[in-house]
Design a protein around this motif. Structure first.
Motif, mmCIF file in Angstrom:
data_model
loop_
_atom_site.group_PDB
_atom_site.id
_atom_site.type_symbol
_atom_site.label_atom_id
_atom_site.label_comp_id
_atom_site.label_asym_id
_atom_site.label_seq_id
_atom_site.Cartn_x
_atom_site.Cartn_y
_atom_site.Cartn_z
ATOM 1 N N GLY A 38 0.966 -1.246 -0.053
ATOM 2 C CA GLY A 38 0.076 -0.080 -0.078
ATOM 3 C C GLY A 38 0.725 1.185 0.082
ATOM 4 O O GLY A 38 0.393 2.224 -0.668
ATOM 5 N N ASN A 39 1.840 1.409 1.028
ATOM 6 C CA ASN A 39 2.641 2.501 0.847
ATOM 7 C C ASN A 39 3.413 2.958 -0.334
ATOM 8 O O ASN A 39 3.396 3.809 -0.932
ATOM 9 C CB ASN A 39 3.820 2.330 1.963
ATOM 10 C CG ASN A 39 3.055 2.578 3.205
ATOM 11 O OD1 ASN A 39 2.069 3.109 3.760
ATOM 12 N ND2 ASN A 39 3.616 1.876 4.293
ATOM 13 N N LEU A 42 0.693 4.275 -2.669
ATOM 14 C CA LEU A 42 0.211 5.525 -2.406
ATOM 15 C C LEU A 42 1.294 6.615 -2.957
ATOM 16 O O LEU A 42 1.211 7.588 -3.341
ATOM 17 C CB LEU A 42 0.249 5.970 -0.847
ATOM 18 C CG LEU A 42 -1.332 5.278 -0.149
ATOM 19 C CD1 LEU A 42 -1.168 5.320 1.265
ATOM 20 C CD2 LEU A 42 -2.399 6.002 -0.889
ATOM 21 N N ALA A 43 2.723 6.280 -2.869
ATOM 22 C CA ALA A 43 3.644 6.954 -3.519
ATOM 23 C C ALA A 43 3.396 7.449 -5.091
ATOM 24 O O ALA A 43 3.754 8.486 -5.286
ATOM 25 C CB ALA A 43 4.899 6.365 -3.227
ATOM 26 N N LEU A 44 3.099 6.316 -5.542
ATOM 27 C CA LEU A 44 2.957 6.530 -7.077
ATOM 28 C C LEU A 44 1.483 7.305 -7.217
ATOM 29 O O LEU A 44 1.495 8.090 -8.155
ATOM 30 C CB LEU A 44 2.335 5.108 -7.565
ATOM 31 C CG LEU A 44 3.817 4.137 -7.847
ATOM 32 C CD1 LEU A 44 3.710 2.849 -8.327
ATOM 33 C CD2 LEU A 44 4.837 4.864 -8.938
ATOM 34 N N THR A 65 -4.154 -3.019 4.331
ATOM 35 C CA THR A 65 -5.094 -3.962 3.664
ATOM 36 C C THR A 65 -5.532 -2.896 2.322
ATOM 37 O O THR A 65 -5.340 -1.931 2.179
ATOM 38 C CB THR A 65 -6.418 -3.914 4.218
ATOM 39 O OG1 THR A 65 -7.377 -2.717 4.360
ATOM 40 C CG2 THR A 65 -6.250 -4.693 5.686
ATOM 41 N N GLY A 66 -6.071 -3.763 1.306
ATOM 42 C CA GLY A 66 -6.274 -3.334 0.091
ATOM 43 C C GLY A 66 -7.288 -2.091 0.166
ATOM 44 O O GLY A 66 -7.727 -1.159 -0.609
ATOM 45 N N LYS A 67 -8.514 -2.521 1.239
ATOM 46 C CA LYS A 67 -9.478 -1.501 1.561
ATOM 47 C C LYS A 67 -8.873 -0.027 2.089
ATOM 48 O O LYS A 67 -9.472 0.886 1.495
ATOM 49 C CB LYS A 67 -10.533 -2.070 2.322
ATOM 50 C CG LYS A 67 -11.523 -3.260 1.719
ATOM 51 C CD LYS A 67 -12.820 -3.544 2.302
ATOM 52 C CE LYS A 67 -13.859 -4.076 1.457
ATOM 53 N NZ LYS A 67 -15.042 -4.286 2.234
ATOM 54 N N ALA A 68 -8.046 -0.226 3.024
ATOM 55 C CA ALA A 68 -7.404 0.947 3.432
ATOM 56 C C ALA A 68 -6.797 1.789 2.177
ATOM 57 O O ALA A 68 -6.747 2.984 2.146
ATOM 58 C CB ALA A 68 -6.437 0.852 4.447
ATOM 59 N N LEU A 69 -6.013 0.976 1.530
ATOM 60 C CA LEU A 69 -5.458 1.822 0.501
ATOM 61 C C LEU A 69 -6.519 2.359 -0.593
ATOM 62 O O LEU A 69 -6.172 3.704 -0.971
ATOM 63 C CB LEU A 69 -4.572 0.679 -0.429
ATOM 64 C CG LEU A 69 -4.040 0.956 -1.896
ATOM 65 C CD1 LEU A 69 -2.997 2.413 -1.576
ATOM 66 C CD2 LEU A 69 -3.303 -0.075 -2.632
#
Length: 121
Positions: A38-39, A42-44, A65-69
């Motif tokens: 996820g991190n 998020l950078a991308l 998790t994928g949902k949090a992402l």
């Protein structure tokens, strides 16, 4: 399809599965970015160098998790279509504008799901 291929960000912690998904999407003439968690994703997503047209993420990722992402991705890009890949797709409830594809999936299933989500945006 437009002259510029759509860009899909694939987030999958299993390197072999990620490589297979990326290969299939590239063969379908999509631009593909990849992240293992996820991190990294998020950078991308925060990097304005890339116009990301679809986020495809595994549900079970290490750390986030994928949902949090997906929730964080939607804060950055409100209309971003998000496709979850899960071995438990039938048990997954997702918000509007998000889809689910069950693992394992065929090349045809992946192509059809991705194209339908890109058209809907």
């Amino acid at each position: 399809m437009s002259a510029t291929p759509s860009t899909i960000l694939v987030v999958e912690d299993d390197a072999i599965i990620r490589m297979l998904i990326v290969d299939v999407l590239q063969e379908l003439e999509f631009q593909v970015l990849e992240a293992e968690d996820g991190n990294s994703a998020l950078a991308l997503l925060k990097n304005n160098e890339h116009q990301i047209d679809l986020l495809m993420t595994d549900v079970g990722l290490p750390g986030m998790t994928g949902k949090a992402l997906a929730l964080e991705a939607r804060e950055l890009h409100q209309k971003l279509p998000i496709l979850f890949a899960s071995g438990y797709a039938e048990a997954l409830e997702v918000p509007e504008g998000m889809g689910v594809i069950g693992k394992p999936f065929s090349i045809d299933q992946l192509r059809n799901k991705v194209k339908s989500m890109l058209v809907a945006r």
